[in-house]
Design an enzyme around this catalytic site. Sequence first.
Site, PDB file in Angstrom:
ATOM      1  NE  ARG A 368      64.324  -6.952 -10.333  1.00  0.00           N
ATOM      2  CZ  ARG A 368      63.737  -7.370  -9.184  1.00  0.00           C
ATOM      3  NH1 ARG A 368      62.320  -7.974  -9.252  1.00  0.00           N
ATOM      4  NH2 ARG A 368      64.232  -7.442  -7.920  1.00  0.00           N
ATOM      5  CG  ASP A 382      57.473  -9.141  -4.243  1.00  0.00           C
ATOM      6  OD1 ASP A 382      58.052 -10.060  -5.144  1.00  0.00           O
ATOM      7  OD2 ASP A 382      58.174  -8.126  -3.728  1.00  0.00           O
TER       8      ASP A 382
END
Length: 780
Positions: A368, A382
Amino acid sequence: MTATTFGRPYSSDTVSIRNLKFKSFIRNDPKDLLITANLTTCFEHAGVTDDLKYSINYAVLARQFQGFADTNKNRSFPSYQNLGWHLLKEVVFGVQKCTEVSLSIGQKLNGGGMLIYELNKKNESGQILSQGIRNDHVKISELSIMTIIGVFTHERLMKQPVVLDIDISLDLDGQSLITGLDEQLPNRVAKYVGSTNFKTVEALALNVAKLVLKGLPEDVTCSVHVTKPDAIEDADGVGVTACRSRDQVSNIDEMVEFDPDDVTIDRFTVPNLNSEAKLVKGKGHRHIAYLAFGSNEGDQLGNITEALNSLETKGIHIVATSSLYRSKPMYYLEQQDFFNGCVKVSTTLSPQELLKELKDIEYNILKRVKQFENGPRSIDLDIILYDSIILSTPDLNIPHIRMLERSFVLLPLCELVPPNMLHPVTAESLHQHLDQLLGGQFSVGKEKQESSDLMTLVPIPKVNGGVKFMEYDDLHNKSRTQLMAILNVTPDSFSDGSKENLVLQNCMAKVDDMVANKVDIVDVGGCSTRPNSLQPSEDEELARVLPVIKAIKEKYGDRIIVSVDTYRSKVAEESIKVGADIINDISAGLFDDRMYSVVAQTGVPYIINHTRGNIDTMTKLTDYSATPDGKLVLFNERRTEGEIMMSEIGKELSTLVSKMYKSGIRRWQLILDPGLGFAKGLRANVAVIKNVPYFKQYKQLDKETGEYISFDNLPLLLGPSRKRFIGTITGKNTAKERVEGTGACVAAGIGFGSDIVRVHDYKEMKDVCLMCDAIYKDIY
């Protein structure tokens, strides 16, 4: 005698003066005060005679208060209650004809509100006496303070007003100066409240009561009412009241004090004062966490799949996944749509350790690149919940601070948690939070997200790589009904069995007509599943279906979706290799449990049909009377016979779904089929159609294991085509004569929420689908 007899006492008669302006010195400081007096008297003489000499003249009383102020304009009183005492002695009881009085002295506070000293006294033989223990009051009225209070994001990142009304009950005399009840009390309260960071108004009220009572005599009582005027849009405010005496307050010296670094609107912090919501530690102790995932760059499904596989590689066990959703971007709107979902995991890692592993997956494994906050990303992982803890650190907040405004988090999360599971901070059901978000009670502005609507995605992996998706608008039931056409490659199917079906050229001619009539899915079946039918061998079934599937894909490719109607894992596996997109299993793995590993490994959509027994016994297993729930909690109320039947079907199918999850099947692969005609009599078949909405909302919790299974937001297929129950009702004994009855069932099914209908008569049913979509879904 009548009630007008002179001299009869009426204790409720009063004469009042309110907020009379009054100037005086208190400890040598000039004060602009307001005097309010309520004098208890008897109106009987004045009321009967209308004669002033029998009344208390409020104009005279007002002049007497002002006269006292003029006479004592250079006099300084040691306290407010001392001033009040002299007003009682020299003005009220000394001049007026009354036996009881309530006298208050009020001072306006800077920034609003009032500080009030209220003396409630009576006069006996020239002596000023208290009317009763703790009958006097020191009040702080309408004290408005800006503070951080609440649990929602906007409440943590912006101070909001709270209004305090404090009432201290005690006995005030004329001389004693009670430390802590002077005019500095409002300042102390305001300073404390402004420095707090409470989640609940209750905690704020109780700690203010402790602040006030600290150092006061044991018999003093304090009432603290806190109002949040901006808490609810359509109300003037909400509030709570805490009333305590010194002896009712435990640990009065242990008030909650906050670190100044934690009381900030620059970042989200949530205090945790509850030991029950703290982390349970212990070597090897497994914790349950809920993670949210999202991707809007590159191969989105591939990114998500690799991220979940990496969790397992790291020893973070996946218990269950949610459905997969497509959502509009949030916060930064100029980017591609996201694929979102949630996953339930079991781990021995602490929250910080788990976070570290998630970041490793994001940045090292999936590479990422974070360009800016809330921007595009290949993967985002998350921590939403972790056991029931509350955690607030600079790099991690649990529960996730923005979860309550994100439909793409709350909706998939509520597929994994039961309706009675509470948010650790708000103490409100997570499902209620979802209802508030979807129902508009808690709205997200267009500047944050163009739309909070979600599309359910069912991925279809391609043999040669890549993926296509079936999409369903389950929230609003606004997606077009998919038409599945039945292609029987069998000589003995109940409605169209023929040796002609075994000729490839004949099969392809039917497929050509299906495509011309714009069916969505061709369902290829090489094994009749009518009750008591003779089952072909596995090799024979393979020989029937593989050439047809291969021919369809060679001619039409991805223009048409192909499902294989089989309960055999080998047939499913080989069919997928030659291009089948979907497995349609009439037994949901009941006849061949190896089917689960095939579905898990290939990632294809899996239509799970409910049945009982086997081909030979299913017609005898049609009793759907309620069975004991045992260790299960069912969240759907069962009021009717049909609802009881559907809950029994739901329980049985959930047992298989549990095995599917344990085998690695993702929830987004599942398509429900309640099983019309399979192990069901006439009443059960009719009940299935009528209760499609009930079935689509089925939910159960295993009290022993904590496993929660729901059918919320799963696409549903209904297959009524030419079934025997239609013939029983209409009197049509021949299957091909049941077209109109099938159409009625299809129409009803679409109206009740079916997403896919499986039919023989695809030309006629195409029109039924088009009209029903126009009527029920406003699609035309």
